[in-house]
Scaffold this motif. Structure first.
Motif, PDB file in Angstrom:
ATOM      1  N   GLY A  14      -2.641   5.682  -0.293  1.00 45.40           N
ATOM      2  CA  GLY A  14      -3.410   4.479  -0.009  1.00 45.40           C
ATOM      3  C   GLY A  14      -3.642   3.556  -1.180  1.00 45.40           C
ATOM      4  O   GLY A  14      -4.323   2.538  -1.038  1.00 45.40           O
ATOM      5  N   THR A  15      -3.076   3.854  -2.347  1.00 49.11           N
ATOM      6  CA  THR A  15      -3.231   2.980  -3.512  1.00 49.11           C
ATOM      7  C   THR A  15      -2.529   1.649  -3.267  1.00 49.11           C
ATOM      8  O   THR A  15      -1.400   1.617  -2.765  1.00 49.11           O
ATOM      9  N   GLY A  16      -3.189   0.545  -3.597  1.00 50.04           N
ATOM     10  CA  GLY A  16      -2.629  -0.783  -3.372  1.00 50.04           C
ATOM     11  C   GLY A  16      -2.010  -1.385  -4.613  1.00 50.04           C
ATOM     12  O   GLY A  16      -2.503  -1.165  -5.738  1.00 50.04           O
ATOM     13  N   CYS A  59       4.757   5.376  -6.519  1.00 47.67           N
ATOM     14  CA  CYS A  59       3.326   5.172  -6.745  1.00 47.67           C
ATOM     15  C   CYS A  59       2.912   5.809  -8.074  1.00 47.67           C
ATOM     16  O   CYS A  59       3.283   6.957  -8.357  1.00 47.67           O
ATOM     17  N   THR A  88       0.834  -1.203   0.000  1.00 50.39           N
ATOM     18  CA  THR A  88       0.000   0.000   0.000  1.00 50.39           C
ATOM     19  C   THR A  88       0.867   1.250   0.000  1.00 50.39           C
ATOM     20  O   THR A  88       1.819   1.351   0.778  1.00 50.39           O
TER      21      THR A  88
END
Length: 211
Positions: free
Chosen positions: A8-10, A18, A3
Motif C-alpha cells: 500500500g505504499t504510495g 517498492c 500504489t
C-alpha cells in the motif's frame, strides 16, 4: 499516484520495485477519473517480485489458518497438561482424556495449517508467474452465518476468459469490498497458463483468503 499492490505504499513516479517491501510495482497507466479498465493497476510481466513474508500475511488473514492455529495451540496445552497428569499414578485416569484431546486438537490444527500453507503457496506462485487477463466481478456477498475475528467475511466471485473458454474464481475477504470490487466492475487477474483454474485477483491484498 502509484500504489504498491503488496503493502500500500504510495509513489508519485513509477519504479520497478517498492522500496518498502520489495514487491514488483504495477505498470503505469493513463490517469482516469472514472474507475475503468484504463484505471486498473496493470500487472507487471512475470516473473514478479513477491515480498518474502507475503505467504505469512495471507495466513494471518486466513480464517481457516487462524482456526487451525487456535486448535493446534489449545491442543498442545491440553497435551502438555494431559501428559503431566498421566505421568502420575493417581492422576493418570484424569490425564488420559486431556492427552487424547490434546493429540486430536494439535493434529487437526496442524493438518489445517499445512493445507492452508500449501494454498498460500499456490497464491504466491500465481502472483509470481501467472499470466494477466482482464475479468469482471460477478457477485459480492457478505457471509452472515460465518464470523472470523468478530467480523462477517465477504465473498467475491469473478469470471474471465482464456482462449475462448470461461473460467470463474472466488475469494473471501474480511474487509468490506471497495468500489473496485463491486459487481460488473472490470478487474485484472492472474492465472497459470497450464491451469487457468489456478487464479487470483490482482492486486491480491493479503486481507483475502481463498475458500
Amino acid at each position: 499516484m502509484i500504489t504498491c499492490p503488496w503493502c500500500g505504499t504510495g509513489y508519485t513516479t513509477f519504479q520497478p520495485n517498492c522500496n518498502n517491501c520489495g514487491g514488483s510495482m504495477p505498470l503505469p497507466v493513463e490517469d482516469d477519473s472514472t474507475y475503468s479498465a484504463k484505471a486498473l493497476a496493470v500487472p507487471p510481466p512475470a516473473p514478479r517480485d513477491v515480498p518474502r513474508n507475503y505467504i505469512w500475511r495471507v495466513l494471518l488473514s486466513d480464517g481457516w489458518a487462524i482456526t487451525g492455529g487456535i486448535f493446534a495451540l489449545v491442543g498442545s496445552i491440553f497435551g502438555v497438561v494431559g501428559f503431566g497428569l498421566t505421568a502420575g499414578v493417581v492422576t493418570a485416569f484424569v490425564g488420559l482424556p486431556f492427552l487424547a484431546l490434546g493429540v486430536l486438537g494439535f493434529g487437526g490444527g496442524a493438518a489445517v495449517l499445512i493445507w492452508r500453507y500449501q494454498e498460500a503457496q499456490k497464491i504466491k506462485e500465481v502472483l509470481k508467474d501467472g499470466e494477466a487477463a482482464l475479468g469482471e466481478i460477478e457477485n459480492v456477498q457478505q457471509v452472515l452465518n460465518v464470523r472470523v475475528n468478530g467480523r462477517h467475511p465477504w465473498t467475491i466471485r469473478y469470471g474471465f476468459e482464456v482462449s475462448g473458454r470461461l473460467y470463474q474464481g472466488k475469494l473471501t475477504t474480511l474487509s468490506q469490498p471497495d468500489l473496485s470490487q463491486q459487481p460488473e466492475t472490470d478487474i485484472y487477474l492472474l492465472y497459470m497458463p497450464e491451469n487457468p483454474e489456478q487464479n487470483t485477483i490482482y492486486p491480491h491484498p493479503y486481507a483475502y483468503f481463498a475458500t
